[in-house]
Design a protein around this motif. Structure first.
Motif, PDB file in Angstrom:
ATOM      1  N   ASP A   1     -27.244 112.681  22.354  1.00 51.39           N
ATOM      2  CA  ASP A   1     -26.662 111.933  23.479  1.00 51.39           C
ATOM      3  C   ASP A   1     -27.678 111.715  24.592  1.00 51.39           C
ATOM      4  O   ASP A   1     -27.717 110.650  25.211  1.00 51.39           O
ATOM      5  CB  ASP A   1     -25.432 112.648  24.031  1.00 51.39           C
ATOM      6  CG  ASP A   1     -24.242 112.597  23.077  1.00 51.39           C
ATOM      7  OD1 ASP A   1     -24.251 111.771  22.140  1.00 51.39           O
ATOM      8  OD2 ASP A   1     -23.303 113.395  23.283  1.00 51.39           O
ATOM      9  N   ARG A   2     -28.507 112.721  24.853  1.00 51.01           N
ATOM     10  CA  ARG A   2     -29.539 112.584  25.889  1.00 51.01           C
ATOM     11  C   ARG A   2     -30.538 111.488  25.507  1.00 51.01           C
ATOM     12  O   ARG A   2     -30.943 110.686  26.344  1.00 51.01           O
ATOM     13  CB  ARG A   2     -30.240 113.917  26.132  1.00 51.01           C
ATOM     14  CG  ARG A   2     -31.215 113.851  27.310  1.00 51.01           C
ATOM     15  CD  ARG A   2     -31.774 115.210  27.717  1.00 51.01           C
ATOM     16  NE  ARG A   2     -32.312 115.972  26.605  1.00 51.01           N
ATOM     17  CZ  ARG A   2     -31.838 117.141  26.184  1.00 51.01           C
ATOM     18  NH1 ARG A   2     -30.785 117.683  26.757  1.00 51.01           N
ATOM     19  NH2 ARG A   2     -32.409 117.773  25.176  1.00 51.01           N
ATOM     20  N   ALA A   3     -30.901 111.430  24.241  1.00 42.08           N
ATOM     21  CA  ALA A   3     -31.826 110.390  23.784  1.00 42.08           C
ATOM     22  C   ALA A   3     -31.211 109.009  23.978  1.00 42.08           C
ATOM     23  O   ALA A   3     -31.891 108.081  24.443  1.00 42.08           O
ATOM     24  CB  ALA A   3     -32.196 110.614  22.318  1.00 42.08           C
ATOM     25  N   VAL A   4     -29.936 108.853  23.650  1.00 38.02           N
ATOM     26  CA  VAL A   4     -29.264 107.565  23.852  1.00 38.02           C
ATOM     27  C   VAL A   4     -29.277 107.195  25.332  1.00 38.02           C
ATOM     28  O   VAL A   4     -29.596 106.051  25.696  1.00 38.02           O
ATOM     29  CB  VAL A   4     -27.820 107.587  23.288  1.00 38.02           C
ATOM     30  CG1 VAL A   4     -27.069 106.311  23.672  1.00 38.02           C
ATOM     31  CG2 VAL A   4     -27.835 107.754  21.779  1.00 38.02           C
ATOM     32  N   ASP A   5     -28.972 108.149  26.207  1.00 35.14           N
ATOM     33  CA  ASP A   5     -28.985 107.884  27.652  1.00 35.14           C
ATOM     34  C   ASP A   5     -30.370 107.471  28.142  1.00 35.14           C
ATOM     35  O   ASP A   5     -30.515 106.525  28.920  1.00 35.14           O
ATOM     36  CB  ASP A   5     -28.529 109.126  28.433  1.00 35.14           C
ATOM     37  CG  ASP A   5     -27.064 109.461  28.235  1.00 35.14           C
ATOM     38  OD1 ASP A   5     -26.294 108.581  27.774  1.00 35.14           O
ATOM     39  OD2 ASP A   5     -26.684 110.609  28.541  1.00 35.14           O
ATOM     40  N   GLU A   6     -31.397 108.188  27.701  1.00 33.99           N
ATOM     41  CA  GLU A   6     -32.764 107.898  28.149  1.00 33.99           C
ATOM     42  C   GLU A   6     -33.247 106.545  27.638  1.00 33.99           C
ATOM     43  O   GLU A   6     -33.919 105.805  28.358  1.00 33.99           O
ATOM     44  CB  GLU A   6     -33.704 109.017  27.715  1.00 33.99           C
ATOM     45  CG  GLU A   6     -33.450 110.314  28.472  1.00 33.99           C
ATOM     46  CD  GLU A   6     -34.239 111.499  27.946  1.00 33.99           C
ATOM     47  OE1 GLU A   6     -34.981 111.353  26.942  1.00 33.99           O
ATOM     48  OE2 GLU A   6     -34.098 112.591  28.533  1.00 33.99           O
ATOM     49  N   ILE A   7     -32.914 106.209  26.414  1.00 39.65           N
ATOM     50  CA  ILE A   7     -33.328 104.914  25.860  1.00 39.65           C
ATOM     51  C   ILE A   7     -32.560 103.781  26.527  1.00 39.65           C
ATOM     52  O   ILE A   7     -33.122 102.714  26.800  1.00 39.65           O
ATOM     53  CB  ILE A   7     -33.186 104.908  24.327  1.00 39.65           C
ATOM     54  CG1 ILE A   7     -34.202 105.896  23.734  1.00 39.65           C
ATOM     55  CG2 ILE A   7     -33.368 103.506  23.752  1.00 39.65           C
ATOM     56  CD1 ILE A   7     -33.979 106.238  22.288  1.00 39.65           C
ATOM     57  N   THR A   8     -31.295 104.003  26.845  1.00 40.90           N
ATOM     58  CA  THR A   8     -30.527 103.005  27.595  1.00 40.90           C
ATOM     59  C   THR A   8     -31.177 102.750  28.949  1.00 40.90           C
ATOM     60  O   THR A   8     -31.368 101.594  29.342  1.00 40.90           O
ATOM     61  CB  THR A   8     -29.061 103.459  27.781  1.00 40.90           C
ATOM     62  OG1 THR A   8     -28.463 103.645  26.492  1.00 40.90           O
ATOM     63  CG2 THR A   8     -28.259 102.440  28.568  1.00 40.90           C
ATOM     64  N   ALA A   9     -31.545 103.810  29.652  1.00 40.86           N
ATOM     65  CA  ALA A   9     -32.193 103.672  30.964  1.00 40.86           C
ATOM     66  C   ALA A   9     -33.535 102.954  30.849  1.00 40.86           C
ATOM     67  O   ALA A   9     -33.851 102.073  31.665  1.00 40.86           O
ATOM     68  CB  ALA A   9     -32.374 105.041  31.614  1.00 40.86           C
ATOM     69  N   ALA A  10     -34.310 103.293  29.838  1.00 39.79           N
ATOM     70  CA  ALA A  10     -35.602 102.630  29.637  1.00 39.79           C
ATOM     71  C   ALA A  10     -35.406 101.148  29.322  1.00 39.79           C
ATOM     72  O   ALA A  10     -36.181 100.296  29.784  1.00 39.79           O
ATOM     73  CB  ALA A  10     -36.369 103.317  28.508  1.00 39.79           C
TER      74      ALA A  10
END
Length: 74
Positions: free
Chosen positions: A48-57
């Motif tokens: 989930d953290r990876a999805v959040d970080e990639i969304t932000a990027a």
């Protein structure tokens, strides 16, 4: 396992990409890279953290792109 991630910038996407569009693309990316459609409970947080970080990027990328010949906010 995963659909193709669509281009989220004009003119490929005529309207401005939504946060949902960006999150869906991020989820597809994380699924493809991790090899998991849905992670086990012990991997859920990092997934989930990876999805959040990639969304932000993705948001930063699309906000920073200069698309010549396209009008923003029209």
């Amino acid at each position: 396992m995963c659909r193709s991630i669509k281009t989220l910038r004009p003119p490929a996407l005529p309207e401005e990409a939504t946060e949902d569009d960006m999150r869906a693309a991020a989820l597809q990316y994380v699924r493809k890279v991790s090899g998991f459609r849905a992670p086990a409970a012990h991997n859920r947080e990092v997934f989930d953290r990876a999805v959040d970080e990639i969304t932000a990027a993705t948001m930063k990328l699309l906000d920073g792109l200069e698309i010549r010949g396209a009008t923003r906010g029209a």
